[in-house]
Each structure stands twice: as C-alpha cells, then as structure tokens.
Design a protein around this motif. Sequence first.
Motif, short mmCIF file in Angstrom:
data_model
loop_
_atom_site.label_atom_id
_atom_site.label_comp_id
_atom_site.label_asym_id
_atom_site.label_seq_id
_atom_site.Cartn_x
_atom_site.Cartn_y
_atom_site.Cartn_z
N ALA A 188 10.65 25.62 39.50
CA ALA A 188 11.45 24.40 39.41
C ALA A 188 11.97 24.14 38.01
O ALA A 188 12.93 23.39 37.84
N TRP A 189 11.37 24.76 36.99
CA TRP A 189 11.75 24.45 35.61
C TRP A 189 13.20 24.79 35.28
O TRP A 189 13.87 24.00 34.62
N PRO A 190 13.74 25.96 35.70
CA PRO A 190 15.15 26.22 35.38
C PRO A 190 16.09 25.16 35.93
O PRO A 190 17.04 24.74 35.24
N ALA A 191 15.85 24.71 37.16
CA ALA A 191 16.70 23.67 37.74
C ALA A 191 16.54 22.36 37.00
O ALA A 191 17.52 21.64 36.77
N LEU A 192 15.31 22.03 36.61
CA LEU A 192 15.08 20.80 35.87
C LEU A 192 15.75 20.84 34.50
O LEU A 192 16.36 19.86 34.06
N ALA A 193 15.69 22.01 33.85
CA ALA A 193 16.36 22.16 32.56
C ALA A 193 17.87 22.05 32.70
O ALA A 193 18.55 21.43 31.88
N ALA A 194 18.41 22.63 33.77
CA ALA A 194 19.85 22.54 34.02
C ALA A 194 20.27 21.09 34.25
O ALA A 194 21.30 20.64 33.74
N ALA A 195 19.47 20.35 35.01
CA ALA A 195 19.77 18.94 35.25
C ALA A 195 19.73 18.15 33.94
O ALA A 195 20.56 17.26 33.71
N ALA A 196 18.77 18.48 33.08
CA ALA A 196 18.66 17.79 31.79
C ALA A 196 19.89 18.05 30.92
O ALA A 196 20.42 17.13 30.27
N VAL A 197 20.35 19.30 30.90
CA VAL A 197 21.57 19.63 30.14
C VAL A 197 22.75 18.81 30.66
O VAL A 197 23.54 18.25 29.88
N THR A 198 22.87 18.71 31.98
CA THR A 198 23.96 17.96 32.57
C THR A 198 23.93 16.50 32.14
O THR A 198 24.95 15.94 31.70
N VAL A 199 22.77 15.87 32.26
CA VAL A 199 22.67 14.44 31.94
C VAL A 199 22.97 14.17 30.48
O VAL A 199 23.67 13.22 30.13
N VAL A 200 22.45 15.03 29.59
CA VAL A 200 22.69 14.84 28.16
C VAL A 200 24.18 14.96 27.84
O VAL A 200 24.75 14.15 27.10
N LEU A 201 24.84 15.98 28.41
CA LEU A 201 26.26 16.19 28.12
C LEU A 201 27.12 15.09 28.74
O LEU A 201 28.12 14.65 28.14
N PHE A 234 29.07 20.50 34.54
CA PHE A 234 29.26 20.57 35.99
C PHE A 234 28.68 21.86 36.56
O PHE A 234 28.24 21.89 37.71
N THR A 235 28.67 22.93 35.76
CA THR A 235 28.06 24.18 36.23
C THR A 235 26.54 24.07 36.29
O THR A 235 25.91 24.49 37.27
N THR A 236 25.93 23.49 35.26
CA THR A 236 24.48 23.30 35.30
C THR A 236 24.09 22.32 36.40
O THR A 236 23.04 22.45 37.02
N TRP A 237 24.96 21.33 36.64
CA TRP A 237 24.72 20.40 37.75
C TRP A 237 24.69 21.17 39.08
O TRP A 237 23.78 21.00 39.89
N ALA A 238 25.71 22.01 39.32
CA ALA A 238 25.78 22.75 40.58
C ALA A 238 24.58 23.69 40.72
O ALA A 238 24.04 23.85 41.82
N TYR A 239 24.17 24.32 39.61
CA TYR A 239 23.00 25.20 39.63
C TYR A 239 21.76 24.42 40.09
O TYR A 239 20.99 24.88 40.94
#
Length: 322
Positions: A15-28, A238-243
């Motif tokens: 789950a960590w890669p998805a959580l990290a991707a979501a965090a990148v999205t929210v910060v940006l 948007f890419t990290t969000w979709a991931y």
Amino acid sequence: MTNEPNLLPHSPRAAWPALAAAAVTVVLWASAFVSIRSAGDAYSPGALALGRLLAGSLALGCVLLIRREGLPPRAAWPGIAVSGLLWFGVYMVVLNWGEQQVDAGTAAMVVNIGPILIALLGARLLGEGLPPRLVAGMAVSFAGAVVVGLSMSGEGGSSTLGVVLCLVAAVGYAAGVVAQKPALAHASALQVTTFGCLVGTVACLPFAGQLVGQASDAPLSATLNMVYLGVFPTALAFTTWAYALARTTAGRMGATTYAAPALVVLMSWLALDEVPAPLTLAGGALCLAGVAVSRSRARTAAAGTGGEAGAEAASRRGEPSR
C-alpha cells in the motif's frame, strides 16, 4: 503497451507506493493555490485553464513517447473522455471563474463538497462500500474545511453566480473521478492522464484567442506560474492520483484530498506571508484528523479474514484490502 492492474494492495508494504503517490498529489494540488493566485491576475479563467492544459499535455506526451505506451485500449476511452471533459476541462475553467466571484473561504467550503459526492457516486455507480470509518473521517474533514472557509470568509465579495460555479466545479470533479476509475482497469495511469488531459485541452480550445492575446501582456512570473501549474499540479499530480486511484476506492482517494486545505494554509503562511488565524489552524487540524480516520482500517476485520481471502472479500465490498 503497459497496463497497470486495477488491484487493491494485499499488504501494508504494497500500500505504501499508492499512499506516497496520493501524498504527492495532495501536496502539488495544494501548491497550485499560490500559482493560481499569481497567474490569475494576468490570465482569464479560460485562458489560464487552456495554458495549463497545454503545458500538461506537452509534458505528458513526451513521457508517453519515451515510455512507448501508445494508445489506451478501446474499453478505457469512455472513462477517459468523460473525465477529460468534466475534470480537466469543465472543472478547471469553472473553478477559475468561480474563485473570481466569491471569497476564498466560500470557494473552499463549496468545492469541498466534491469528496463527499465522490464517495456517494462511487457507492452508487461503482459498487464501492461506505465503511463507517470513511464516513466518519469525511464528516470530520468537511467540518474542518467549513471552519477554514468561515475563518477566511469576508476577504472579498460573494455572489450567487460564484457559489453556483463552485458547486458545478465540485460536481464536475466528482463525476470525473468516478468516470476515471473504471478506465484504470484497462489502461495505465499515464495513458489515462495523458489522453484525459488532451480531451480537456481540446474542450478549452475556444479560449485560444484569449490565451494568445493575454500572454503578450502578462508578466513573465504569471506565465511561469501557468507553466508550473501544467507540469506539476496537472501532469505529475494527476498521474500520481490515477496511480493511487487504481489501487484503492474512489471514496478513500476523495477523502485524502481533504488534507489540501491544511497544506494550503501552511503554504500560504510560508510563501505569501499570510499568517493564519487560530480558527484557521483549528480547521486545518480537523481536516488532517479526518483524513487519518478515513484512511485507517479496522483491525478486527483483518483478523477475521486472513490472507488472500480477506483481500478478495474486502475488494468485493469496495474497500481496500487489509
């Protein structure tokens, strides 16, 4: 062509890669607040949306060519077209317009209806569950967003048109996310984001004349902020969000975005020297607390169903596997 499987993670480590991707999205997405404040003074809502989408499409197109992923499968196109039109197109233009009509606090309160609509639409159209922790967390976060909005209200005039525009933006955002989720079962996050961005760009082409005319008069800082919006909060975020969306439910992803108001308060404090009021800080804390609750998982359920069987049962209920 490399398609990402629409599978939910079967372990905390997965789950960590998805959580990290979501965090990148929210910060940006939170950082976009500062750039929109700058670029919005020189560009009209439609021109700013088109310029942002052009920059995003160019960046995404280059990455897509380098990775040689090609066109998405036919089954992904309905979701890509709907999300591209409603989220990349309508949402960006209408939100830019709405924020010129209402104060920042009112816009924040109305737009933050979006994650609630995502959860409801996800349950209705995608068969996702509404776990009690998700509902409780979203309630806490929305209360925090309202507190932040109330503390920021009064910084400008509000109008009925502005409120309606922000509500349309929230609906477009929610519908776009729910439409995007099935497409991710057939195409990669990069493909879905790239072609969704292209659809939004085409939809905004009527504003091309405005963009060309305003670009010649706009200060360099405003244009650079518009390019930043396209490359980072659009192409990358948007890419990290979709991931991340491909690996969890739409409802949980929507709830995660409630961290954005707290980050916006912090970034405005650091970048714009806008010292937040105690009420604003309290609202930001509520937003973060609600996100933590919505992302948490009940341990008792995990203990009752083990291994792959538990993951499969959770997937059928529309919840991330534990």
